[in-house]
Design a protein around this motif. Sequence first.
Motif, PDB file in Angstrom:
ATOM      1  N   PRO A  53       1.782 -12.664   0.309  1.00  0.00           N
ATOM      2  CA  PRO A  53       3.072 -11.968   0.205  1.00  0.00           C
ATOM      3  C   PRO A  53       3.086 -10.679   1.014  1.00  0.00           C
ATOM      4  N   ILE A  54       4.194 -10.419   1.690  1.00  0.00           N
ATOM      5  CA  ILE A  54       4.276  -9.210   2.526  1.00  0.00           C
ATOM      6  C   ILE A  54       4.240  -7.948   1.680  1.00  0.00           C
ATOM      7  N   THR A  55       4.541  -8.089   0.403  1.00  0.00           N
ATOM      8  CA  THR A  55       4.589  -6.915  -0.481  1.00  0.00           C
ATOM      9  C   THR A  55       3.208  -6.390  -0.851  1.00  0.00           C
ATOM     10  N   VAL A  56       2.159  -7.158  -0.563  1.00  0.00           N
ATOM     11  CA  VAL A  56       0.805  -6.698  -0.908  1.00  0.00           C
ATOM     12  C   VAL A  56      -0.076  -6.589   0.336  1.00  0.00           C
ATOM     13  N   ARG A  57       0.508  -6.649   1.505  1.00  0.00           N
ATOM     14  CA  ARG A  57      -0.276  -6.556   2.733  1.00  0.00           C
ATOM     15  C   ARG A  57      -0.503  -5.096   3.120  1.00  0.00           C
ATOM     16  N   SER A  58      -1.710  -4.825   3.608  1.00  0.00           N
ATOM     17  CA  SER A  58      -2.036  -3.483   4.080  1.00  0.00           C
ATOM     18  C   SER A  58      -3.221  -3.599   5.019  1.00  0.00           C
ATOM     19  N   SER A  59      -3.519  -2.520   5.704  1.00  0.00           N
ATOM     20  CA  SER A  59      -4.673  -2.466   6.600  1.00  0.00           C
ATOM     21  C   SER A  59      -5.236  -1.056   6.559  1.00  0.00           C
ATOM     22  N   SER A  60      -6.405  -0.879   7.170  1.00  0.00           N
ATOM     23  CA  SER A  60      -7.002   0.458   7.221  1.00  0.00           C
ATOM     24  C   SER A  60      -6.089   1.427   7.947  1.00  0.00           C
ATOM     25  N   LEU A  61      -5.456   0.948   9.026  1.00  0.00           N
ATOM     26  CA  LEU A  61      -4.562   1.801   9.806  1.00  0.00           C
ATOM     27  C   LEU A  61      -3.324   2.184   9.015  1.00  0.00           C
ATOM     28  N   SER A  62      -2.711   1.208   8.344  1.00  0.00           N
ATOM     29  CA  SER A  62      -1.485   1.504   7.583  1.00  0.00           C
ATOM     30  C   SER A  62      -1.771   2.441   6.423  1.00  0.00           C
ATOM     31  N   THR A  63      -2.919   2.260   5.762  1.00  0.00           N
ATOM     32  CA  THR A  63      -3.300   3.139   4.652  1.00  0.00           C
ATOM     33  C   THR A  63      -3.613   4.542   5.153  1.00  0.00           C
ATOM     34  N   PHE A  64      -4.294   4.644   6.290  1.00  0.00           N
ATOM     35  CA  PHE A  64      -4.619   5.953   6.867  1.00  0.00           C
ATOM     36  C   PHE A  64      -3.356   6.737   7.209  1.00  0.00           C
ATOM     37  N   ALA A  65      -2.395   6.075   7.859  1.00  0.00           N
ATOM     38  CA  ALA A  65      -1.157   6.754   8.253  1.00  0.00           C
ATOM     39  C   ALA A  65      -0.382   7.244   7.036  1.00  0.00           C
ATOM     40  N   LEU A  66      -0.350   6.439   5.985  1.00  0.00           N
ATOM     41  CA  LEU A  66       0.330   6.864   4.757  1.00  0.00           C
ATOM     42  C   LEU A  66      -0.384   8.050   4.125  1.00  0.00           C
ATOM     43  N   GLY A  67      -1.723   8.058   4.203  1.00  0.00           N
ATOM     44  CA  GLY A  67      -2.480   9.183   3.655  1.00  0.00           C
ATOM     45  C   GLY A  67      -2.168  10.481   4.374  1.00  0.00           C
ATOM     46  N   VAL A  68      -2.052  10.427   5.700  1.00  0.00           N
ATOM     47  CA  VAL A  68      -1.681  11.615   6.475  1.00  0.00           C
ATOM     48  C   VAL A  68      -0.298  12.097   6.053  1.00  0.00           C
ATOM     49  N   SER A  69       0.611  11.150   5.833  1.00  0.00           N
ATOM     50  CA  SER A  69       1.966  11.496   5.400  1.00  0.00           C
ATOM     51  C   SER A  69       1.966  12.114   4.007  1.00  0.00           C
ATOM     52  N   VAL A  70       1.115  11.591   3.116  1.00  0.00           N
ATOM     53  CA  VAL A  70       0.984  12.183   1.772  1.00  0.00           C
ATOM     54  C   VAL A  70       0.505  13.631   1.893  1.00  0.00           C
ATOM     55  N   GLY A  71      -0.476  13.863   2.781  1.00  0.00           N
ATOM     56  CA  GLY A  71      -0.954  15.228   3.013  1.00  0.00           C
ATOM     57  C   GLY A  71       0.150  16.144   3.470  1.00  0.00           C
TER      58      GLY A  71
END
Length: 274
Positions: free
Chosen positions: A107-125
């Motif tokens: 399901p597309i709703t549970v897909r992620s990658s190291s890159l996508s998680t990293f970018a979201l983390g920078v945005s959270v910061g």
Amino acid sequence: MLASREMMTFQSYQDQANLFVKDYLLADSWIPYTSIVGGIFACKLIYDLTQLVCTNYFKSYSSFSKIQRIEWNNRAISTIHSVFITTMSLYLVFCSNLFSDNQSTEPITVRSSSLSTFALGVSVGYFISDFAMILWFFPSLGGYEYVIHHLLSLVAVAYSMLSGEGQLYTYMVLISETTTPGINLRWYLDVAGMKRSKAYLINGVVIFLAWMVARILLFIYLFYHVYLHFNQVERMHIIGQILVVVVPLVLSVMNLVWFAKIVKGLRKTLAKRQ
């Protein structure tokens, strides 16, 4: 001989540094935390560099009030963040195969990658840093609407980063950050006394068009996409389901209210030039 020994020592330190980055900073379990810290650090660095450059190279900067200088630096941070996260969002949503319907049975709703998680983390910061500044200088950097916007964004992005759920829809919403540079430039031109300039008018038209595409039409597409894939959305945790529906809905209402103000301001500016 001495030079060769120094080169070997340097190479040894370099190998250890590369190993540290690979095994810890970029390890999947550490990516959320290192990216958040990196995002906060980047915000502080941009703030200080903006202050340093503007103090030395822009004479009018020193004539601003203290809160104007703070907001000037703060908007530099949001501009850099918007360029970064918009680029990442456009790539991950429209260019990469991560969220393509034809690439995986998952399901597309549970897909992620190291890159996508990293970018979201920078945005959270970034959202943590900006939210803290808004509260600290409240209401100088924004009123209650900014508090609501940043709080919702922070919760949604953080949840998506930590759980790996709904990252596609999170990135769709984050594409709306493409309007931020134009909004910030409008403020810069206003503070610099260029409200009657041609650049101010052109920027207003660009904001109008960008807002319509990124914050109105794109949100309509997002809701349509959620509707088409609702059977996959239902597989998410209940918190994820609520965030996927409620956060874009609340932000879309706020976007419509702000869009009405943009249209009103643009019409007012055009009327003065006739």
